[in-house]
Design a protein around this motif. Structure first.
Motif, PDB file in Angstrom:
ATOM      1  N   TRP A  69       0.813  -1.219   0.000  1.00 31.30           N
ATOM      2  CA  TRP A  69       0.000   0.000   0.000  1.00 31.30           C
ATOM      3  C   TRP A  69       0.845   1.266   0.000  1.00 31.30           C
ATOM      4  CZ3 TRP A  69      -5.177  -0.097  -0.655  1.00 31.30           C
ATOM      5  CH2 TRP A  69      -5.888   1.094  -0.446  1.00 31.30           C
ATOM      6  N   GLU A  70       1.889   1.306   0.836  1.00 33.38           N
ATOM      7  CA  GLU A  70       2.661   2.538   0.976  1.00 33.38           C
ATOM      8  C   GLU A  70       3.685   2.716  -0.135  1.00 33.38           C
ATOM      9  OE1 GLU A  70       2.338   1.244   5.419  1.00 33.38           O
ATOM     10  OE2 GLU A  70       2.390   0.271   3.459  1.00 33.38           O
ATOM     11  N   PRO A  71       3.954   3.967  -0.520  1.00 33.36           N
ATOM     12  CA  PRO A  71       5.042   4.245  -1.470  1.00 33.36           C
ATOM     13  C   PRO A  71       6.386   3.794  -0.913  1.00 33.36           C
ATOM     14  CG  PRO A  71       3.627   6.165  -1.189  1.00 33.36           C
ATOM     15  CD  PRO A  71       3.225   5.186  -0.121  1.00 33.36           C
ATOM     16  N   CYS A  72       7.278   3.419  -1.815  1.00 33.56           N
ATOM     17  CA  CYS A  72       8.644   3.025  -1.448  1.00 33.56           C
ATOM     18  C   CYS A  72       9.652   3.960  -2.114  1.00 33.56           C
ATOM     19  CB  CYS A  72       8.921   1.588  -1.878  1.00 33.56           C
ATOM     20  SG  CYS A  72       7.878   0.356  -1.118  1.00 33.56           S
ATOM     21  N   ASP A  73       9.277   5.234  -2.300  1.00 31.30           N
ATOM     22  CA  ASP A  73      10.111   6.188  -3.032  1.00 31.30           C
ATOM     23  C   ASP A  73      11.562   6.132  -2.578  1.00 31.30           C
ATOM     24  OD1 ASP A  73       7.844   6.991  -4.370  1.00 31.30           O
ATOM     25  OD2 ASP A  73       7.421   8.627  -2.983  1.00 31.30           O
TER      26      ASP A  73
END
Length: 274
Positions: free
Chosen positions: A154-158
């Motif tokens: 779900w969360e960004p991994c930028d």
């Protein structure tokens, strides 16, 4: 990108993948099609790290797949298999919460629960949250498993990209939910610059939702390109051994529409005349 370069997989003397090179780009939906036994699921299991190829190279976000720590990899790559066997009497909420396992050391329980509810809402399974997973229909289980996988990544991994690998995600679903699942995959790719690879049997679903289509046959990559480039009657006849007419979708002129011919005989030699 998630890439396979000259990748071959064998079990005993049987070649399941034969020097396949394929790239999954951030922000795209890539459909993989082909007849039964073409190597589609083997390709997905190889890209997910479940199978180790005998030759070739696998990279995720520019780094060899095997070099990623398992927890790091799980935050970037979610996999929805064809079937997910679960014999214990977990509730749907608990099943989707399993997707948050890689994040339990870095996120609070409240944060994880909030994401689980968002994933349930996105997959239209909120009303199933308290149900026992083993009592669900096949289609309901498929949507719950999709919620679990989405909760996992779900969360960004930028600045790293995420990847969603779906093995026949529409196989147990009714018409509305087939389109709903692929629309979710499409939105996830567009909104998050994530790469989505989906193995599909329905050529028209592939044509509607995919940016590119890859065709596998007997373990080899036959071609890859846009739906308009790939879906033509001659190629489909050769790969699937069945005649079709390919036209233009009446609602979406940039998308092809595949129309199978009526089967009046079990003899493939006579199909062309039908």
């Amino acid at each position: 990108m998630l890439t396979a370069t000259n990748t071959s997989v064998r079990i005993g003397t049987k070649i399941l993948l034969d020097s396949v090179s394929l790239e999954l780009h951030p922000g795209e939906v890539l459909a993989v099609i082909g007849p039964n036994g073409a190597g589609k699921s083997t390709l997905l299991r190889t890209l997910s790290g479940e199978l180790s190829p005998q030759s070739g190279r696998l990279l995720m976000n520019g780094r060899p797949l095997a070099d990623w720590d398992a927890r790091q990899a799980a935050k970037m790559r979610g996999v929805l298999p064809q079937a997910s066997a679960l014999a214990f009497r977990f509730s749907v909420l608990e099943v989707v919460m399993m997707g948050r396992s890689p994040h339990r050391q870095s996120r609070s329980h409240a944060d994880n629960i909030a994401i689980v509810w968002q994933a349930l809402a996105l997959t239209d399974t909120t009303h199933l949250a308290e149900r026992i997973y083993t009592t669900l229909s096949g289609g309901e289980r498929q949507r719950v498993q999709l919620a679990r996988v989405l909760a996992q990544i779900w969360e960004p991994c930028d600045p790293l990209h995420r990847y969603l690998l779906l093995d026949e995600p529409t196989s147990a679903l009714d018409l509305a939910h087939q389109h709903a699942v692929l629309a979710i995959a499409r939105r996830f790719a567009d909104a998050n610059a994530a790469g989505v690879l989906a193995i599909l049997h329905d050529l028209n679903l592939a044509a509607l939702y995919a940016d590119r289509i890859a065709v596998l046959h007997q373990g080899r990559l036959v071609t890859v390109g846009t739906p308009g480039q790939v879906l033509n009657s001659e190629l489909i006849r050769q790969i699937f051994n069945y005649p079709v007419t390919v036209g233009t979708h009446p609602l979406y002129p940039d998308r092809p529409l595949t129309i199978p011919h009526l089967m009046r005989t079990a003899d493939p030699a006579k199909w062309e005349a039908n």
